[in-house]
Design an enzyme around this catalytic site. Structure first.
Site, PDB file in Angstrom:
ATOM      1  N   GLU A   2       0.823  -1.205   0.000  1.00 48.94           N
ATOM      2  CA  GLU A   2       0.000   0.000   0.000  1.00 48.94           C
ATOM      3  C   GLU A   2       0.860   1.260   0.000  1.00 48.94           C
ATOM      4  OE1 GLU A   2      -2.144  -2.867   2.913  1.00 48.94           O
ATOM      5  OE2 GLU A   2      -0.144  -2.620   2.025  1.00 48.94           O
ATOM      6  N   ARG A  49      12.749 -23.301  -5.390  1.00 48.28           N
ATOM      7  CA  ARG A  49      13.532 -23.173  -4.164  1.00 48.28           C
ATOM      8  C   ARG A  49      13.683 -21.717  -3.724  1.00 48.28           C
ATOM      9  NH1 ARG A  49      18.627 -27.389  -5.033  1.00 48.28           N
ATOM     10  NH2 ARG A  49      17.431 -29.333  -4.781  1.00 48.28           N
ATOM     11  N   ASP A 105      23.285 -38.896  -3.021  1.00 48.49           N
ATOM     12  CA  ASP A 105      23.348 -37.890  -4.086  1.00 48.49           C
ATOM     13  C   ASP A 105      24.310 -36.740  -3.794  1.00 48.49           C
ATOM     14  OD1 ASP A 105      21.435 -39.327  -5.454  1.00 48.49           O
ATOM     15  OD2 ASP A 105      19.759 -38.125  -4.710  1.00 48.49           O
ATOM     16  N   GLU A 133      12.068 -32.494  -0.160  1.00 51.51           N
ATOM     17  CA  GLU A 133      12.532 -33.009  -1.449  1.00 51.51           C
ATOM     18  C   GLU A 133      12.955 -34.475  -1.407  1.00 51.51           C
ATOM     19  OE1 GLU A 133      15.224 -30.826  -3.782  1.00 51.51           O
ATOM     20  OE2 GLU A 133      13.823 -29.189  -4.145  1.00 51.51           O
TER      21      GLU A 133
END
Length: 369
Positions: free
Chosen positions: A49, A181, A197, A292
């Site tokens: 605003e 992300r 991983d 994830e």
């Protein structure tokens, strides 16, 4: 373009930059012409605003203000928006919905009406609530909004039998994931994902982390198996390792020496107590959490009824194999009647992949959880 539609578009542009404040858009209209517009600035900056009113200047007197959330009426760090609206001489305010924050919650509306400003509520409400779904949940429950995100093959696998998972999804899907992300406050994986991983867990839209808003990286590691060489311990983002008393004190000191914060929480069925973790994150003003993987962690969130939204990427490939891992493990549903069904489904293309988004309705925890 209709003024409220423009305000909603502005609010969407602010996503990922305003937390723990809501993403809000505002438009000032006079004689059918837009004379001011803006969206919420990062914390400490002006609300939507104020941005719009400053742009309108003296011309704002006698105009109509469209805003996607009830204007605040408390001082906070930036001053009350209701006071700025009154001082600007706005004659009418149209906003999408009441702010669930206890500091506002209808008081902004009353403050405007008490000085004779016409107030209308409800225009664009459904879309405005979607934009601020994480803010609304946090303000009403104290808990983060939990998004379960995973990429699977057409037969529901997330990796080959060897554990190799690069890549299930398309380049377009991976770019979408990195953009996603930047819009959340925190991202969490289980320790097995770290071991298999070795992800960095940073936001790298366009292939680079430079200039991108980075979420807090969280590793759920109940027994203390994260190696000190893990990539999640380096890079531009902060890291929180969540563990239990089952981990060694020496390992916890090593993680702290590598720059991570170590949080010890109670255990639940031998694993990290995910509900207690959410409570702590809520206390830290984490509004949104992206889960994830891997399958065990996702299964834990689903089993305990802690997921609010699902974003599943489906790749047009068949992996097969009895031992190939699936996206969601845990205890699961005993009967098909107990299986979780999503609502408000949306499907879109990401290259050759499909992105399926849906919301979790009332979900009872799996028996015994």
């Amino acid at each position: 373009m209709e003024p409220m539609r423009r305000a909603l578009d502005l609010a969407r542009q602010a996503l990922g930059t305003t937390s723990p404040n809501p993403a809000v858009g505002a438009v000032v209209v006079k004689d059918g012409r837009t004379i001011g517009k803006g969206h919420t600035q990062p914390p400490g900056g002006p609300h939507a605003e104020i941005v719009a009113l400053r742009q309108a200047g003296d011309a704002a007197r006698g105009s109509v203000l469209y805003v996607t959330l009830e204007p605040c009426c408390h001082e906070g760090r930036t001053g009350a928006c209701t006071k700025a609206i009154v001082d600007a001489g706005i004659r009418e305010v149209r906003f999408s919905h009441i702010d669930p924050d206890p500091n506002v919650s209808g008081r902004g509306k009353r403050a405007l009406e008490e000085v004779g400003i016409a107030v209308h509520v409800g225009e664009g409400e459904a879309e405005a609530r979607r934009i601020n779904e994480a803010y609304i949940k946090h303000r009403t429950t104290g808990l983060p909004f939990v998004i379960a995100k995973f990429a699977v093959s057409l037969d529901g696998k997330i990796a080959a039998t060897s554990g190799d998972s690069r890549w299930v999804s398309s380049p377009e899907s991976r770019e979408w994931a990195h953009q996603r992300r930047t819009q959340v406050d925190a991202i969490i994986v289980g320790v097995r994902t770290v071991l298999v991983d070795d992800p960095e867990l940073t936001a790298r839209p366009g292939g680079s982390a430079e200039g991108a808003r980075q979420p807090l990286r969280i590793v759920a590691d109940s027994r203390g198996r994260t190696p000190e060489t893990a990539r999640v311990l380096s890079g531009p983002a902060k890291t929180l390792i969540v563990t239990t008393r089952r981990s060694r004190a020496s390992w916890r000191r090593t993680m702290a020496a590598k720059g991570a914060e170590v949080l010890v929480v109670p255990s639940h069925r031998g694993k990290t107590d995910l509900l207690e973790l959410l409570r702590e994150l809520g206390r830290r003003q984490v509004l949104s959490l992206l889960v994830e993987g891997g399958g065990g962690l996702l299964g834990g969130f689903f089993d305990r009824g802690l997921v609010d939204k699902v974003q599943a990427i489906i790749a047009p490939m068949i992996i097969g194999g009895e031992r190939s891992p699936t996206a969601v493990a845990g205890r699961g549903a005993r009967r098909m009647a107990d299986a979780l069904r999503l609502r408000d489904i949306a499907v879109e293309r990401l290259g050759d992949d499909l992105l399926v988004t849906g919301y979790v309705g009332e979900q009872a925890p799996v028996e015994g959880m």
